[in-house]
Write a protein that holds these residues in place. Structure first.
Motif, PDB file in Angstrom:
ATOM      1  N   ALA A   1      24.548   7.974 -21.536  1.00  0.00           N
ATOM      2  CA  ALA A   1      24.456   6.582 -21.093  1.00  0.00           C
ATOM      3  C   ALA A   1      23.675   6.502 -19.781  1.00  0.00           C
ATOM      4  CB  ALA A   1      25.849   5.992 -20.914  1.00  0.00           C
ATOM      5  N   ALA A   2      22.946   5.400 -19.600  1.00  0.00           N
ATOM      6  CA  ALA A   2      22.110   5.233 -18.402  1.00  0.00           C
ATOM      7  C   ALA A   2      22.918   5.383 -17.115  1.00  0.00           C
ATOM      8  CB  ALA A   2      21.415   3.871 -18.443  1.00  0.00           C
ATOM      9  N   LYS A   3      24.159   4.872 -17.098  1.00  0.00           N
ATOM     10  CA  LYS A   3      24.971   4.926 -15.882  1.00  0.00           C
ATOM     11  C   LYS A   3      25.359   6.357 -15.508  1.00  0.00           C
ATOM     12  CE  LYS A   3      29.398   4.195 -18.278  1.00  0.00           C
ATOM     13  NZ  LYS A   3      30.593   3.320 -18.379  1.00  0.00           N
ATOM     14  N   HIS A   4      25.330   7.275 -16.498  1.00  0.00           N
ATOM     15  CA  HIS A   4      25.718   8.664 -16.223  1.00  0.00           C
ATOM     16  C   HIS A   4      24.529   9.548 -15.859  1.00  0.00           C
ATOM     17  CE1 HIS A   4      29.726   7.802 -17.421  1.00  0.00           C
ATOM     18  NE2 HIS A   4      29.493   7.704 -18.713  1.00  0.00           N
ATOM     19  N   GLN A   5      23.323   9.109 -16.186  1.00  0.00           N
ATOM     20  CA  GLN A   5      22.158   9.981 -16.016  1.00  0.00           C
ATOM     21  C   GLN A   5      21.949  10.469 -14.583  1.00  0.00           C
ATOM     22  OE1 GLN A   5      18.632   8.514 -18.052  1.00  0.00           O
ATOM     23  NE2 GLN A   5      19.873   7.842 -19.779  1.00  0.00           N
ATOM     24  N   PRO A   6      22.205   9.645 -13.536  1.00  0.00           N
ATOM     25  CA  PRO A   6      22.018  10.159 -12.165  1.00  0.00           C
ATOM     26  C   PRO A   6      22.992  11.280 -11.797  1.00  0.00           C
ATOM     27  CG  PRO A   6      22.061   7.750 -12.185  1.00  0.00           C
ATOM     28  CD  PRO A   6      22.544   8.204 -13.533  1.00  0.00           C
ATOM     29  N   HIS A   7      24.056  11.471 -12.583  1.00  0.00           N
ATOM     30  CA  HIS A   7      25.105  12.421 -12.201  1.00  0.00           C
ATOM     31  C   HIS A   7      25.171  13.670 -13.080  1.00  0.00           C
ATOM     32  CE1 HIS A   7      26.593   9.221  -9.617  1.00  0.00           C
ATOM     33  NE2 HIS A   7      26.610   8.407 -10.664  1.00  0.00           N
ATOM     34  N   VAL A   8      24.351  13.728 -14.126  1.00  0.00           N
ATOM     35  CA  VAL A   8      24.533  14.798 -15.120  1.00  0.00           C
ATOM     36  C   VAL A   8      24.259  16.192 -14.566  1.00  0.00           C
ATOM     37  CG1 VAL A   8      24.132  13.336 -17.133  1.00  0.00           C
ATOM     38  CG2 VAL A   8      22.179  14.447 -16.000  1.00  0.00           C
ATOM     39  N   PHE A   9      23.535  16.296 -13.446  1.00  0.00           N
ATOM     40  CA  PHE A   9      23.244  17.613 -12.881  1.00  0.00           C
ATOM     41  C   PHE A   9      24.256  18.022 -11.807  1.00  0.00           C
ATOM     42  CE2 PHE A   9      19.019  16.035 -14.292  1.00  0.00           C
ATOM     43  CZ  PHE A   9      18.811  16.978 -15.296  1.00  0.00           C
ATOM     44  N   GLU A  10      25.308  17.218 -11.623  1.00  0.00           N
ATOM     45  CA  GLU A  10      26.357  17.564 -10.675  1.00  0.00           C
ATOM     46  C   GLU A  10      27.338  18.536 -11.329  1.00  0.00           C
ATOM     47  OE1 GLU A  10      28.176  13.921  -9.489  1.00  0.00           O
ATOM     48  OE2 GLU A  10      26.329  13.089  -8.630  1.00  0.00           O
TER      49      GLU A  10
ATOM     50  N   PHE B   1      30.488  17.556 -13.702  1.00  0.00           N
ATOM     51  CA  PHE B   1      30.450  16.160 -14.148  1.00  0.00           C
ATOM     52  C   PHE B   1      30.470  16.119 -15.671  1.00  0.00           C
ATOM     53  CE2 PHE B   1      28.231  12.442 -15.762  1.00  0.00           C
ATOM     54  CZ  PHE B   1      28.941  11.422 -15.138  1.00  0.00           C
ATOM     55  N   ARG B   2      31.355  15.283 -16.217  1.00  0.00           N
ATOM     56  CA  ARG B   2      31.454  15.119 -17.671  1.00  0.00           C
ATOM     57  C   ARG B   2      31.326  13.640 -18.010  1.00  0.00           C
ATOM     58  NH1 ARG B   2      33.434  18.721 -21.140  1.00  0.00           N
ATOM     59  NH2 ARG B   2      34.469  17.064 -22.306  1.00  0.00           N
ATOM     60  N   ALA B   3      30.382  13.333 -18.915  1.00  0.00           N
ATOM     61  CA  ALA B   3      30.179  11.950 -19.322  1.00  0.00           C
ATOM     62  C   ALA B   3      30.999  11.597 -20.558  1.00  0.00           C
ATOM     63  CB  ALA B   3      28.701  11.705 -19.611  1.00  0.00           C
TER      64      ALA B   3
ATOM     65  N   ILE C   1      16.439  13.946 -17.504  1.00  0.00           N
ATOM     66  CA  ILE C   1      17.066  13.538 -18.756  1.00  0.00           C
ATOM     67  C   ILE C   1      16.460  12.215 -19.200  1.00  0.00           C
ATOM     68  CG2 ILE C   1      19.227  12.759 -19.818  1.00  0.00           C
ATOM     69  CD1 ILE C   1      19.353  15.663 -19.329  1.00  0.00           C
ATOM     70  N   LEU C   2      16.036  12.159 -20.458  1.00  0.00           N
ATOM     71  CA  LEU C   2      15.545  10.927 -21.055  1.00  0.00           C
ATOM     72  C   LEU C   2      16.449  10.602 -22.238  1.00  0.00           C
ATOM     73  CD1 LEU C   2      11.738  11.835 -21.147  1.00  0.00           C
ATOM     74  CD2 LEU C   2      12.969  10.648 -19.336  1.00  0.00           C
ATOM     75  N   SER C   3      17.234   9.565 -22.124  1.00  0.00           N
ATOM     76  CA  SER C   3      18.178   9.231 -23.193  1.00  0.00           C
ATOM     77  C   SER C   3      18.407   7.726 -23.189  1.00  0.00           C
ATOM     78  CB  SER C   3      19.492   9.970 -22.966  1.00  0.00           C
ATOM     79  OG  SER C   3      20.427   9.716 -23.976  1.00  0.00           O
ATOM     80  N   PRO C   4      18.344   7.054 -24.341  1.00  0.00           N
ATOM     81  CA  PRO C   4      18.074   7.641 -25.657  1.00  0.00           C
ATOM     82  C   PRO C   4      16.587   7.888 -25.876  1.00  0.00           C
ATOM     83  CG  PRO C   4      18.395   5.283 -25.870  1.00  0.00           C
ATOM     84  CD  PRO C   4      18.650   5.615 -24.425  1.00  0.00           C
TER      85      PRO C   4
ATOM     86  N   PHE D   1      14.865   9.385 -31.352  1.00  0.00           N
ATOM     87  CA  PHE D   1      15.845   9.789 -32.369  1.00  0.00           C
ATOM     88  C   PHE D   1      17.249   9.298 -32.027  1.00  0.00           C
ATOM     89  CE2 PHE D   1      12.519  13.080 -32.381  1.00  0.00           C
ATOM     90  CZ  PHE D   1      12.088  12.980 -33.691  1.00  0.00           C
ATOM     91  N   GLY D   2      17.380   8.592 -30.892  1.00  0.00           N
ATOM     92  CA  GLY D   2      18.683   8.096 -30.485  1.00  0.00           C
ATOM     93  C   GLY D   2      19.486   9.082 -29.681  1.00  0.00           C
ATOM     94  N   GLY D   3      18.952  10.283 -29.473  1.00  0.00           N
ATOM     95  CA  GLY D   3      19.676  11.323 -28.747  1.00  0.00           C
ATOM     96  C   GLY D   3      19.144  11.517 -27.340  1.00  0.00           C
ATOM     97  N   THR D   4      19.010  12.766 -26.943  1.00  0.00           N
ATOM     98  CA  THR D   4      18.610  13.105 -25.573  1.00  0.00           C
ATOM     99  C   THR D   4      17.363  13.981 -25.586  1.00  0.00           C
ATOM    100  OG1 THR D   4      20.900  13.031 -24.829  1.00  0.00           O
ATOM    101  CG2 THR D   4      19.356  14.231 -23.434  1.00  0.00           C
ATOM    102  N   THR D   5      16.482  13.725 -24.632  1.00  0.00           N
ATOM    103  CA  THR D   5      15.368  14.628 -24.366  1.00  0.00           C
ATOM    104  C   THR D   5      15.539  15.174 -22.956  1.00  0.00           C
ATOM    105  OG1 THR D   5      13.808  13.452 -25.795  1.00  0.00           O
ATOM    106  CG2 THR D   5      12.871  14.841 -24.068  1.00  0.00           C
TER     107      THR D   5
END
Length: 243
Positions: A182-191, A194-196, A224-227, A230-234
């Motif tokens: 989700a867009a709101k989680h993308q700034p934190h995924v490298f912490e 952190f679990r989305a 991270i580019l999501s979606p 394909f609807g997933g993550t790049t």
């Protein structure tokens, strides 16, 4: 000379702030399982009614699960620390061979999920073969773990070395059709930690933190580019090309 010193001071300050944030985050996350463990043990200690046996059995089971979580978090911290502290012997690394090794190591997971992989030939980059293998292992494993259970898992690894556009960097895209971020989680995924998502999916939220540390040590970038289409993550990487 003055400009170089100012840049050095700014970098030291940035690293100091990053270190403080990391220590705060990790100490906060490690306190949670310790608090849970203390609570379960207190429940066992105070169990003295007709439900004592049930309370004790449940408390012991939960305590062991919490200890497993704490042990797993400590292992992830050790892996993160090793990336940070290891002396990096740099050389030209054939990423096609690295990706072959990653697929071989994850073969059981790939077959269990029933995933379909499409991996293009990859360029050579400058770096540590061992750390680059850990990097791609973490990223492919993430795509396997967070696959959309309603779909056949598909993972594609594309790369290019367009020396006319950017003569010093190779770009890699690890593309999946998983659950996305989700867009709101993308700034934190490298912490770290952190679990989305909830506990329906395994892991401690350390994989992307380890991946970013490796990319940083290789003077590259990761995003991270999501979606995606394909609807997933790049996951997009840029790493220094070998000559």
């Amino acid at each position: 000379m003055s400009s170089d010193l100012n840049k050095l001071r700014a970098e030291i300050e940035r690293l100091h702030i990053e270190h403080q944030a990391f220590v705060y985050r990790v100490s906060h996350d490690l306190k949670a399982p310790i608090r849970h463990l203390q609570w379960y043990l207190e429940q066992i200690e105070e169990a003295n009614d007709k439900h004592a046996e049930e309370t004790i059995t449940h408390g012991i089971a939960e305590s062991f699960q919490t200890l497993d979580l704490l042990r797993s978090q400590m292992d992830d911290l050790l892996a993160y620390s090793r990336v940070s502290s290891q002396t990096q012997g740099e050389s030209a690394v054939d990423c096609t061979e690295v990706l072959k090794a990653v697929v071989q190591r994850l073969q059981v997971d790939i077959e269990t999920v029933g995933a379909k992989l499409n991996i293009q030939p990859a360029p050579c980059v400058i770096g540590s073969a061992r750390q680059l293998e850990i990097l791609f292992l973490q990223l492919v494993k993430n795509s396997l773990v967070f696959h959309n259970k309603a779909l056949t898992a598909r993972i594609s690894i594309e790369s290019n070395e367009d020396r006319t556009q950017n003569p010093s960097l190779a770009q890699f895209n690890i593309i999946d059709n998983g659950i996305g971020v989700a867009a709101k989680h993308q700034p934190h995924v490298f912490e770290m930690f952190f679990r989305a998502v909830g506990r329906d999916y395994p892991g401690n939220g350390a994989g992307l933190a380890i991946a970013k540390r490796i990319v940083d040590r290789h003077r590259g970038t990761i995003q991270i580019l999501s979606p995606n289409s394909f609807g997933g993550t790049t996951v997009r990487l840029q790493l220094p090309l070998a000559e």
